[in-house]
Enzyme design. Sequence first.
Site, PDB file in Angstrom:
ATOM      1  N   ARG A 128      -1.422  -3.576  10.161  1.00  0.00           N
ATOM      2  CA  ARG A 128      -2.851  -3.162  10.462  1.00  0.00           C
ATOM      3  C   ARG A 128      -3.406  -3.638  11.676  1.00  0.00           C
ATOM      4  O   ARG A 128      -4.094  -2.944  12.411  1.00  0.00           O
ATOM      5  CB  ARG A 128      -3.856  -3.486   9.250  1.00  0.00           C
ATOM      6  CG  ARG A 128      -3.506  -2.518   8.029  1.00  0.00           C
ATOM      7  CD  ARG A 128      -4.530  -2.873   6.791  1.00  0.00           C
ATOM      8  NE  ARG A 128      -4.438  -2.005   5.741  1.00  0.00           N
ATOM      9  CZ  ARG A 128      -4.757  -2.066   4.429  1.00  0.00           C
ATOM     10  NH1 ARG A 128      -5.519  -3.181   4.239  1.00  0.00           N
ATOM     11  NH2 ARG A 128      -4.954  -0.943   3.663  1.00  0.00           N
ATOM     12  N   GLY A 139      -1.445   0.307   0.385  1.00  0.00           N
ATOM     13  CA  GLY A 139      -0.947  -1.186   0.658  1.00  0.00           C
ATOM     14  C   GLY A 139       0.395  -1.297   0.343  1.00  0.00           C
ATOM     15  O   GLY A 139       1.349  -1.557   1.253  1.00  0.00           O
TER      16      GLY A 139
END
Length: 384
Positions: A37, A341
């Site tokens: 990320r 995720g």
Amino acid sequence: MPKFKRMQDLELAGRRLLIREDLNVPVREGVVTSDARIRAALPTLRMALERGAEVIVLSHLGRPQEGQFDPALSLAPVAARLGELLGQTVPLLPGIEAAATAEGPIALLENTRFLTGEAANDDALAERLASLGDIFVMDAFAVAHRAQASTEGVARHASLACAGPLLAHELEALAKALEKPARPLVAIVGGAKVSTKLNVLDSLAALADCIIVGGGIANTFAAAAGLPIGASLHEASLKANASQVADKVEVPVPVDWMVGKRPGPDERAVLRLADQVADDEAILDIGPETARRFKARLADAGTILWNGPVGVFEFDQFGEGTRHIAEGIAESNAFSIAGGGDTLAAIEKYGVRDGISCISTGGGAFLEFVEGKSLPGVAVLEAL
């Protein structure tokens, strides 16, 4: 596709940008263990810096008790890793007061969830945050579904608010996949519970040509189809819902499974045909023939949406199904978008990042967009 101002279209030189990113990454013993990320945010941050702007980055980390500092959830390791990737020091600002007087090209404000009023989208907090910059840039798709002070409220109080390149890219990719998808559209939906993804399954049933389900969700669908699932994780109360989805769209049923007594690093994976799972066995992955068939479906797809693994891929012996899915998506000529995720972790584990058209940073936001819900962090930009 939402309509909003975009950062790249604005004059940035000499302006201070307040950029909301999602740098909520796993940290262990003070070290970032996956920087996916952070890397996703780099193009936005570099663009701002190269065009002469000063930058204050906002992000959260984990779920601390609001209003209390928790050293285990400090963004200090994130600031260190961001600095390494940018090739320059990124100071960590302990609070809004420090941010107001900060100097230098870039700094990171401490965890926004340490701030009282963040979750409640407190107006006073949002106004204080907005005062830190000349332009607010919403670039965090992963939290765009949350109306919080650092996502929605700050945009309302900012002198000028716009979308960052990462947010815009993810929204464009999802719009392409959902509004006029190349056919056939194949969706892969994994996860533990049907209940958490029932709405997205219903939405996809009206859109997709085929839905491949995995994990505990697949076990519920298998039970609904009358197959034995032994001691597998599933939701018996939602078998009827699974059947309703399967009546609307093709949901291929696995022909074999990899089972064990319980998930674990030392648990032996045993191959079973779909109708031969024993009462004391748990389904922990799809079997090799099922993986081959699913991979063939992906090779023929025009568009692929992927959210969630199809097995307990954290353990290699129960990860072969997810590996085949990941590789099948990467090898396909389809336009592909993957989010969530666990999905990001699988992409990293199997090294298929370059073969996927768009990797979304969002989990909940990804699912809510597919469901057709309005995302507060995006809607506020459209309304300005």
